[in-house]
Scaffold this active site. Structure first.
Site, short mmCIF file in Angstrom:
data_model
loop_
_atom_site.label_atom_id
_atom_site.label_comp_id
_atom_site.label_asym_id
_atom_site.label_seq_id
_atom_site.Cartn_x
_atom_site.Cartn_y
_atom_site.Cartn_z
N GLU A 1 0.78 -1.23 0.00
CA GLU A 1 0.00 0.00 0.00
C GLU A 1 0.82 1.29 0.00
O GLU A 1 0.52 2.22 0.74
CB GLU A 1 -0.93 0.02 1.23
C1 TNX Z 1 -4.22 -3.39 4.71
S1 TNX Z 1 -3.17 -6.15 4.35
C2 TNX Z 1 -2.97 -3.52 5.27
C3 TNX Z 1 -2.78 -3.16 6.67
C4 TNX Z 1 -4.04 -2.69 7.33
C5 TNX Z 1 -5.22 -3.46 6.84
C6 TNX Z 1 -6.49 -3.09 7.50
C7 TNX Z 1 -1.87 -5.31 4.24
C8 TNX Z 1 -0.67 -5.94 3.70
N1 TNX Z 1 -1.90 -4.04 4.63
O1 TNX Z 1 -1.80 -2.17 6.76
O2 TNX Z 1 -3.92 -2.86 8.70
O3 TNX Z 1 -5.31 -3.23 5.45
O4 TNX Z 1 -6.75 -1.74 7.51
#
Ligand code: TNX
Length: 492
Positions: free
Chosen positions: A307
């Site tokens: 992300e």
């Molecule tokens: C996505 S899943 C994320 C996390 C967050 C989650 C929930 C992933 C690799 N990254 O940083 O905690 O969504 O909000």
């Protein structure tokens, strides 16, 4: 089935005729001389001592007399395992044989003894003065080498006692990896000597203004040793190049303006980032990943990579490439979230698949280039989600996941990959909505038991009614031990 109530389901397990073995204050533990096997024997003697109300001896000499629990290391080939079983799977294989006179646990490696003892624990029943272990024979090995839990200690902080409880829970389910998500926007949770302000300045916060915290180097080292004694590897994650507000708060030298960013206690994702053109960025990555690799006896360091939503591909690739290079330079294998598959990761890296909404082309391409995949499909393995509508804690962004949905899926179907390309299965618990150990254990249990079985047991060994039956044995134990778990709506 005249099976034994072991969870995850073993390859072979059968009750035998005859009286049970009684564990009491006269029981002896006999063990091979390898130090790690002795460590397993001491842990066992401690458990027996507590159940029997007094200490029991540990010795090396087996006189063949009754009343012994014997931990044996087999010669290579000494266990009847499938030909060609991968060495890392054979290492965790074990055999347990119980009759009224003796218990014998045999494994190729000390870690296999630990797995056998975890299984034995599940068949032993408390009786007056100790434990009764039914006569039985079990032969077992895992399907996948990596059976883990990713625990987010950055959004909310969990103290070392809780982390040790999580390790014990993992070991009891014959899981072997605790992946700690140690850094994120809301806090930096591991002392990093090259960059002391990370914990001096950026560890005190959590989501919603809750208290923060961090592991000092000695605390981290102690947790790693505790986990290793229970056959659990700690995999540290330093999440870059996104999810870095805590670092930008501690070090203004990482921002384009040179000004530190304010602390962040919200639950947004994807807004913070490192900058390739900022002079301190690459030295920062070298420093922190070097520090973390230095306190990691295990083979893996996770570099995050998820992300980074505000960054162009070229810059992302450069930063992930640098981070991966530092990890490889420190002699470790890179683990990264699936987004990092599109940067060229070093051969042999592990890509952690989570986002089922995005086409997996880059993940599959990385596999063709020699990466292996760790499966954490959010719709099955993300345990921060609520179980059902009534569940008072948890998130809903990846849906609700009842116990049965958590159990009834097949790893080979997720990306249509053969087992050789899949290193294993990992549950994840993000902690934006999870602030206390009770809520943490509620969300984990009983679903973590389902993930443990998906990761350990071959599909032909699995089945919902039998799982539910064996789970009842476990929940009774959790109740006795005061471990919180979630009850309503189990079958949804
Ligand atoms: C996505 S899943 C994320 C996390 C967050 C989650 C929930 C992933 C690799 N990254 O940083 O905690 O969504 O909000």
């Amino acid at each position: 089935m005249a099976g034994v109530p072991i969870l995850p389901a073993p390859v072979r397990g059968e009750r035998r005729a005859g009286r049970p073995f009684l564990v009491d204050a006269t029981t002896r533990v006999v063990v091979a001389e390898e130090p790690e096997a002795v460590c397993a024997a001491v842990l066992l003697a401690h458990r027996i001592g507590r159940a029997a109300g007094g200490p029991v001896p540990v010795g090396h000499r087996d006189d063949g007399e009754p009343g012994a629990v014997v931990l044996r290391l087999a010669e290579p080939g000494g266990l009847p395992l499938p030909p060609g079983l991968a060495p890392d799977l054979a290492a965790e294989a074990y055999r347990v044989e119980v009759d009224h006179a003796r218990v014998v646990v045999t494994a190729a490696e000390p870690v296999g003894l630990l797995r056998g003892l975890a299984a034995l624990d599940q068949v032993a029943v408390p009786v007056q003065g100790g434990l009764a272990v039914p006569s039985c024979a079990v032969l077992d090995h895992p399907r996948f080498a990596w059976r883990g839990l990713c625990l987010d200690v950055a959004r909310h902080w969990f103290a070392p006692e809780t982390l040790r409880d999580v390790v014990l829970l993992l070991a009891s389910l014959r899981m072997n990896t605790l992946h700690l998500h140690l850094t994120d926007d809301q806090g930096w949770r591991i002392e990093t000597p090259s960059r002391p302000r990370l914990t001096e300045v950026a560890a005190a916060t959590s989501v919603g203004g809750d208290p923060g915290g961090f592991l000092s180097r000695p605390e981290y080292a102690a947790l790693v040793v505790f986990a290793a004694a229970h056959g659990v590897t700690v995999v540290p994650e330093i999440d870059v190049p996104g999810h870095v507000n805590a670092a930008l708060h501690a070090y203004g030298s990482l921002t384009p303006s040179g000004e530190p960013r304010p602390p962040y206690t919200g639950v947004g994702v994807g807004f913070s980032r490192l900058h390739a053109e900022v002079a301190d960025t690459l030295p920062f990555l070298t420093d922190v990943l070097g520090d973390v690799a230095a306190v990691t006896p295990g083979p893996y360091v996770h570099i995050g990579g998820d992300e980074a939503l505000t960054m162009h591909a070229a810059e992302y690739d450069q930063l992930v490439g640098h981070a991966a290079g530092v990890v490889v330079g420190a002699g470790k294998t890179v683990v990264a979230w699936q987004e990092a598959a599109r940067a060229r990761l070093p051969a042999g890296s592990i890509v952690q698949y989570w986002d089922e909404q995005t086409a997996p082309d880059a993940v599959l391409a990385a596999v063709r280039d020699g990466a292996r995949v760790l499966l954490s499909p959010a719709g099955r393995a993300y345990l921060d989600t609520r179980y059902d509508r009534e569940c008072p804690v948890g998130s809903e962004w990846s849906g609700r996941i009842g116990l049965r949905a958590c159990y009834e899926w097949e790893p080979a179907d997720v990306l249509a990959l053969p087992d050789e390309d899949v290193v294993g299965v990992e549950a994840a618990i993000w902690t934006e909505t999870v602030a206390t150990p009770r809520d943490l254990f509620w969300l984990l249990l009983p679903r973590l038991a389902a993930i443990a079985e998906v990761a350990w047991s071959a599909p032909e060994r699995r089945g919902w009614p039998d799982f539910e039956r064996r789970l009842r044995g476990l929940t009774a134990r959790w109740d006795l031990a005061g471990v919180p778990w979630y009850r309503p709506g189990l079958e949804t």
